[in-house]
Design an enzyme around this catalytic site. Structure first.
Site, short mmCIF file in Angstrom:
data_model
loop_
_atom_site.label_atom_id
_atom_site.label_comp_id
_atom_site.label_asym_id
_atom_site.label_seq_id
_atom_site.Cartn_x
_atom_site.Cartn_y
_atom_site.Cartn_z
N ASP A 60 34.02 -7.61 -16.71
CA ASP A 60 32.96 -6.88 -16.71
C ASP A 60 31.94 -7.59 -17.32
O ASP A 60 31.55 -7.65 -18.41
CB ASP A 60 32.80 -5.29 -17.50
CG ASP A 60 31.73 -4.74 -17.30
OD1 ASP A 60 30.50 -5.38 -16.62
OD2 ASP A 60 31.81 -3.40 -17.55
N LYS A 100 22.80 -5.39 -14.01
CA LYS A 100 21.25 -5.39 -14.79
C LYS A 100 20.84 -6.29 -14.57
O LYS A 100 19.41 -6.14 -13.15
CB LYS A 100 21.81 -5.40 -16.58
CG LYS A 100 23.00 -4.32 -16.72
CD LYS A 100 23.06 -3.94 -18.37
CE LYS A 100 22.97 -2.70 -18.43
NZ LYS A 100 24.34 -2.54 -18.83
N PHE A 140 32.18 -1.21 -23.33
CA PHE A 140 31.18 -0.47 -22.04
C PHE A 140 31.44 -0.82 -21.03
O PHE A 140 30.86 -1.72 -19.95
CB PHE A 140 29.89 0.23 -22.55
CG PHE A 140 29.14 0.39 -21.73
CD1 PHE A 140 28.82 2.03 -22.55
CD2 PHE A 140 28.63 0.68 -21.28
CE1 PHE A 140 27.80 3.29 -21.66
CE2 PHE A 140 28.17 1.63 -19.87
CZ PHE A 140 27.61 3.18 -20.19
#
Ligand SMILES: *Cc1c(COP(=O)(O)O)cnc(C)c1O
Length: 405
Positions: free
Chosen positions: A230, A259, A145
């Site tokens: 990532d 995040k 993702f």
């Protein structure tokens, strides 16, 4: 006089107002939360919960962390925004601190994980173009993702996220995660970069097998391909190292994160080596808000806390403790397939859908979420204590028992 049936709860009333004016991209929400402190949150009706999801791995230091709150308060009273037309002191301080604690020599700031990955894809492509050997191809992993913007969602090798959005940007190829032979077979003379997560978050908390990242790094070196990691979800202390690739003792050429970087204030970042940074020149890329005084000050305060001695050790220790408890539970329950975990990024795969279990746990006072249909995902704040984990383990059997598997 209002009768009981006419009276709506505060959250039911908020739901009606939400549904009348907000685009329906998230479906029915779970709750309306009003306040938090440390690992605890309270809904608008005053009910208390333990937060075992941290707003999807964001509020790692817990809610209302005094150092972050104070940094935001102070910066808000001074200067919120000036744009990157000007030098921004907290942004420079943040980059200096990140340089000190990571492989990266240079940083670019934006507002989200998807934006950081967009920047990474653009940087990798432009780097090879600048080198005189254009290689636009990017190989990514299934169940990965990388975000919802068009290129990031194309990098996301999960068909459900692509449906209805064709034509997708070109140049992407997909291979199974943890499969080195497939990865090497997918590399062509057109391949400029491999983009993967050290631990796949959304795709099911799939931990890279021991040695996987090291071998991917070796493949990249062998074929002269850039490695982009990532670390939007796995970074910022979540796995018990500041960035998850440190567990394997390897470094990427480009890393993206977001995040947990600002403990709740939106900020994304790309870090890269000096060599690869030459792919961008003035004008190649930009971002109005990226690294603005407010978000940079929040991230700087967050990063200072994350790099204090003791915190990452605490994450490794409580993470192992939690994983042990979950594995013991798993071995006694046929409805559990597997526990996968690194630090405080934990997944419990069940034989059926976990949405009803997430609801049961919420009713028992614990916020958590899923990762794919069958995996319960637990992302407690990094400051979580063993007593909180014990409380969770005490309600888990009954909650699991209330669900038909
Ligand atoms: C959440 C996530 C993203 C996207 O981040 P946004 O801030 O929602 O754009 C990208 N990559 C990974 C690994 C993520 O977990």
């Amino acid at each position: 006089m209002a009768t009981m049936t006419e009276q709506k709860s505060l959250s039911a009333e908020l739901k009606d107002r939400n549904d009348a004016c907000i685009l329906n991209t998230y479906g029915a929400r779970k709750l309306a939360l009003a306040r938090g402190e440390g690992a605890k949150v309270w809904d608008i009706e005053g009910r208390e919960y333990l937060d075992f999801f941290s707003g999807i791995a964001v509020t790692g230091l817990g809610h209302a962390h005094p150092a972050v709150t104070e940094a935001i308060r102070e910066q808000a009273g001074k200067l919120l925004h000036v744009s990157n037309l000007y030098y921004i002191e907290p942004q420079v301080e943040l980059a200096e601190l990140l340089c000190e604690h990571t492989f990266a020599d240079r940083w670019f700031f934006c507002n989200s994980g998807a934006e950081a990955n967009e920047a990474a894809i653009k940087l990798a492509r432009r780097y090879w173009t600048q080198q005189g050997t254009p290689k636009p191809g990017i190989v990514t992993a299934e169940q990965g993702f990388h975000g919802r913007t068009l290129a990031a969602v194309t990098a996301t090798a999960q068909p459900k996220y692509h449906a209805g959005f064709a034509p997708m940007p070109g140049g992407f190829a997909y291979v199974p995660y943890n499969d080195l032979a497939a990865l090497e077979a997918a590399i062509t003379p057109e391949t400029g970069a491999i983009l993967i997560e050290p631990v796949q978050g959304e795709g099911g908390v799939n931990v890279g097998a021991p040695g996987y990242l090291k071998s991917v790094r070796a493949l990249c070196d062998k074929h002269n391909v850039l490695l982009i990691l990532d670390e939007v979800q796995s970074g910022n202390g979540r796995t018990g190292r500041l960035y998850a690739h440190e567990h394997e003792g390897v470094a990427p050429d480009i890393m993206t994160t977001a995040k947990g970087l600002g403990n709740g204030v939106p900020i994304g970042a790309l870090g890269c080596t000096e060599e690869v940074s030459s792919g961008f020149e003035p004008g190649s890329h930009g971002c109005t808000f990226g690294g603005n005084p407010l978000s940079a000050a929040a991230a700087l305060a967050t990063m200072r806390e994350l790099t204090k001695p003791g915190l990452l050790g605490h994450v490794r220790e409580t993470g192992s403790y939690f994983a042990e408890q979950l594995r013991a539970f798993a071995s006694a329950h046929d409805c559990v397939r597997e526990v996968r975990a690194l630090g405080l990024m934990l997944g419990v795969e069940f034989t059926g859908k976990v949405a009803p279990l997430v609801q049961e746990l919420q009713d028992a006072g614990f916020l958590c979420g899923g990762a794919g249909p069958n995996t319960l995902r637990l992302l407690p704040p990094l400051i979580i204590e063993k007593k909180h984990i014990d409380k969770f383990m005490a309600v888990l059997p009954a909650c699991v028992g209330n669900v038909t598997w």
